[in-house]
Design an enzyme around this catalytic site. Structure first.
Site, mmCIF file in Angstrom:
data_model
loop_
_atom_site.group_PDB
_atom_site.id
_atom_site.type_symbol
_atom_site.label_atom_id
_atom_site.label_comp_id
_atom_site.label_asym_id
_atom_site.label_seq_id
_atom_site.Cartn_x
_atom_site.Cartn_y
_atom_site.Cartn_z
ATOM 1 N N LYS B 82 0.860 -1.193 0.000
ATOM 2 C CA LYS B 82 0.000 0.000 0.000
ATOM 3 C C LYS B 82 0.890 1.234 0.000
ATOM 4 C CE LYS B 82 -3.835 1.935 2.725
ATOM 5 N NZ LYS B 82 -4.664 1.736 3.933
ATOM 6 N N SER B 160 -9.439 1.697 3.050
ATOM 7 C CA SER B 160 -8.616 2.504 2.170
ATOM 8 C C SER B 160 -7.533 1.703 1.444
ATOM 9 C CB SER B 160 -7.966 3.637 2.973
ATOM 10 O OG SER B 160 -7.130 3.122 3.969
ATOM 11 N N SER B 184 -9.755 -0.526 7.241
ATOM 12 C CA SER B 184 -9.108 -0.423 5.927
ATOM 13 C C SER B 184 -8.356 -1.634 5.435
ATOM 14 C CB SER B 184 -8.182 0.798 5.909
ATOM 15 O OG SER B 184 -8.952 1.976 5.989
#
Lengths: 123, 466
Positions: B82, B160, B184
């Site tokens: 990420k 996210s 997330s």
């Protein structure tokens, strides 16, 4: 956590408060020239706390992007934050109820004999 | 060379092939790099393909194999990270347009540990701008575009950790590293049919990761199986002097702990009331799989204002983290309009509200910990629905995302959680269930997840991505 009514101000009321704040100089943060008020008029009510907070934010973080939509959104969030704070304040807490915060002591380059340093100073 | 059908193999599968010399680490890296380059844009899953670094790491892994050095199950395995994890010499964008070309002179500890384990970073993966802290309400909240679901590109990948979710689901990487402040990892893993592990707060170093909320952020693996999650956690867990909140608690996987003689599983009253019918049916069916080895008891969570606590903590900590970002005007360059102003009110929350949230948090921690005297795990649907349309406001379809407070409660207390796919729902999209455990009991969750996956085959399902 707050009703829809508590979360929004009607647009007319919103505009009235913005105008009121502009007149009294609250947005500028200046100590306003005392308002001349007719003796038989009730003194104008101060804007509600969310408006005062919004005015403070606008003064501290100025931007030319504060249009009506943005200000309404921020105002709504402020109201939600205030409601949330009131909800938390209603939880019974005693003086002994400490925050669940992380704190640990540090010693830099000279640990106690036989021990490892507890932390490093910030870079 | 691997074929398209191999794209969905697990870490363990690839590990066996590498050691049988059926494939080299370089070939494996080239295979996934090609898939990322060809397909990554279809899902808006990729920010930066790290080709040069990947091939260097893959070659190093092959040299180690040739020399008889085996660093462990991640050696030679490609992965994505990420894009809130700093990579020296490469952009780290935090999903935000103002940072799209920014290079941070740092390397996240998690990535250092994965490199030391021989894993191969093939891509920085997309995310919701600033990890969603500014209040996004729709999928198009990243400068890379809306994250598209690995099973259906017209559906949201979740956030996210959007890119990690869709990249693993679509077979673009065997595993990815995501992060969770509140939801997330679990949300994109749930919507994409993955196994996602949110470790105990402090289990994995946050050094080199963007901080949204210092006392809520966790970094964890998103994989095809619970077992793969354990293998990754083994590589990344452990104390780190760069992160003062990182726990000095040993972690090892596979675990030597014996499973309970009979699992004590708590489910939550009302968990199935506001969910799609298929979510309900698949959760009930999953419990039926576990019933022969479990005592299942319906309970209610202790009555605490979980959302108010987590919301206040995130708001106040992100206000400190991003005040300069707002003050500088960079905030107005964010992609989602609501993100441009959504952080402003946090700058005015009184300190006493934050302190009160932390005080209530302490009570929550002990109340939830007490539950685990009676139960091994608490179990609930991960999400109320399957993934919704990528072009619609969340409020139109998500039904609040979760049907219980388990997610926000467990994040408030820093507890670990595992989500696993438990079926297909509306429009052939994955449904999922989550297990939450006591602090530091990741292996309990993984044991139960592995048990469930030994009795079902949902973790072998994947979309048809050539």
């Amino acid at each position: 956590m707050g009703t829809e009514d508590e979360r929004t101000l009607p647009r007319r009321e919103f505009a009235r408060h913005c105008g009121l704040m502009a007149v009294t100089g609250m947005v500028s943060g200046a100590v306003a020239t005392p308002m001349v008020v007719a003796a038989d008029d009730d003194p104008p009510k101060p804007p509600p706390p969310p408006m005062l907070i919004l005015a403070q934010l606008m003064q501290q973080y100025p931007s030319d992007r504060y249009d009506e939509t943005v200000l309404e959104g921020i105002l709504s969030d402020i109201q939600l934050d205030l409601n949330r704070g009131r909800d938390l304040a209603r939880i019974p807490l005693s003086n002994a109820d400490e925050p669940a915060s992380v704190f640990r002591v540090v010693r830099g380059d000279r640990p106690p004999r036989g021990a490892q340093p507890l932390g490093k100073p910030p870079a | 060379m691997p074929t398209a059908a191999d794209a969905f193999l697990t870490i363990e599968d690839w590990g066996q092939r590498l050691r049988k010399k059926a494939v080299t680490a370089r070939e494996l890296a080239e295979f996934y790099l090609a898939r990322l380059e060809r397909l990554g844009g279809d899902y808006n899953a990729v920010v930066t393909i790290t080709r040069e670094r990947a091939l260097a790491q893959a070659d190093a892994a092959d040299r180690d194999f040739a020399a008889g050095r085996d660093r462990g199950p991640l050696q030679g395995i490609p992965f994505g990270a990420k894009d809130l994890l700093a990579t020296r010499g490469l952009p780290t964008t935090w999903g935000a347009a103002p940072f799209k070309d920014r290079v941070i002179d740092d390397e996240a500890t998690v990535l250092e540990r994965l490199q030391a384990a021989g894993a191969v970073l093939v891509a920085k993966l997309s995310m919701i701008e600033l990890a969603g802290g500014f209040g996004y309400r729709q999928a198009n909240a990243s400068f890379t575009g809306p994250g598209r679901n690995g099973w259906n590109r017209e559906r949201w990948a979740g956030g996210s950790s959007s890119g990690p979710g869709s990249a693993v689901a679509a077979g673009l990487v065997p595993f990815a590293i995501g992060s969770e402040t509140s939801g997330s990892i679990m949300t994109p893993a749930g919507y994409n049919g993955l196994s996602g592990l949110r470790p105990t707060y402090g289990r994995v170093s946050r050094a080199g990761a963007m901080a949204l909320s210092w006392t809520l952020d966790k970094i964890g693996p998103m994989c095809r199986t619970a077992r793969d999650c354990g293998l990754v956690l083994h590589a990344i867990a452990g104390a780190d002097p760069r992160d003062p909140t990182c726990l000095d608690e040993p972690y090892a996987y596979p675990s030597t702990q014996a499973p309970p003689p009979r699992w004590r599983i708590a489910t939550l009253k009302g968990a199935l009331e506001r969910v799609q019918p298929e979510v309900r049916a698949n959760f009930v069916a999953a419990l039926q799989v576990l019933e022969p080895v479990a005592e299942i008891t319906e309970i209610e969570l202790p009555n605490h204002p979980y959302s108010a606590v987590v919301g206040t903590i995130i708001s106040c900590e992100m206000a400190a983290a991003f005040e300069e970002f707002i003050k500088s005007g960079q905030v107005w360059e964010l992609t989602a309009l609501e993100d441009q102003w959504g952080g402003h009110s946090t700058l005015a929350i009184p300190a006493k509200d934050y302190i009160n949230a932390l005080r209530v948090r302490g009570k929550i921690q002990w109340a939830l910990d007490a539950l685990f005297d009676r139960f091994d795990v608490i179990c609930a649907p991960t999400l109320s629905t399957v993934a919704g349309p990528v072009d619609r406001d969340f409020r139109e379809w998500s039904q609040g995302f979760a049907s219980t407070s388990l997610g926000v409660a467990s994040n408030a207390a820093g507890l670990p959680g595992l989500t696993v796919m438990n079926g297909l729902g509306a429009d052939g999209l994955p449904t999922a269930m989550q297990f939450v455990g006591r602090a530091l009991e990741e292996n309990t969750l993984l044991q139960l997840g592995e048990l469930y996956q030994s009795k079902t085959d949902w973790q072998t399902r994947h979309p048809d991505v050539a």
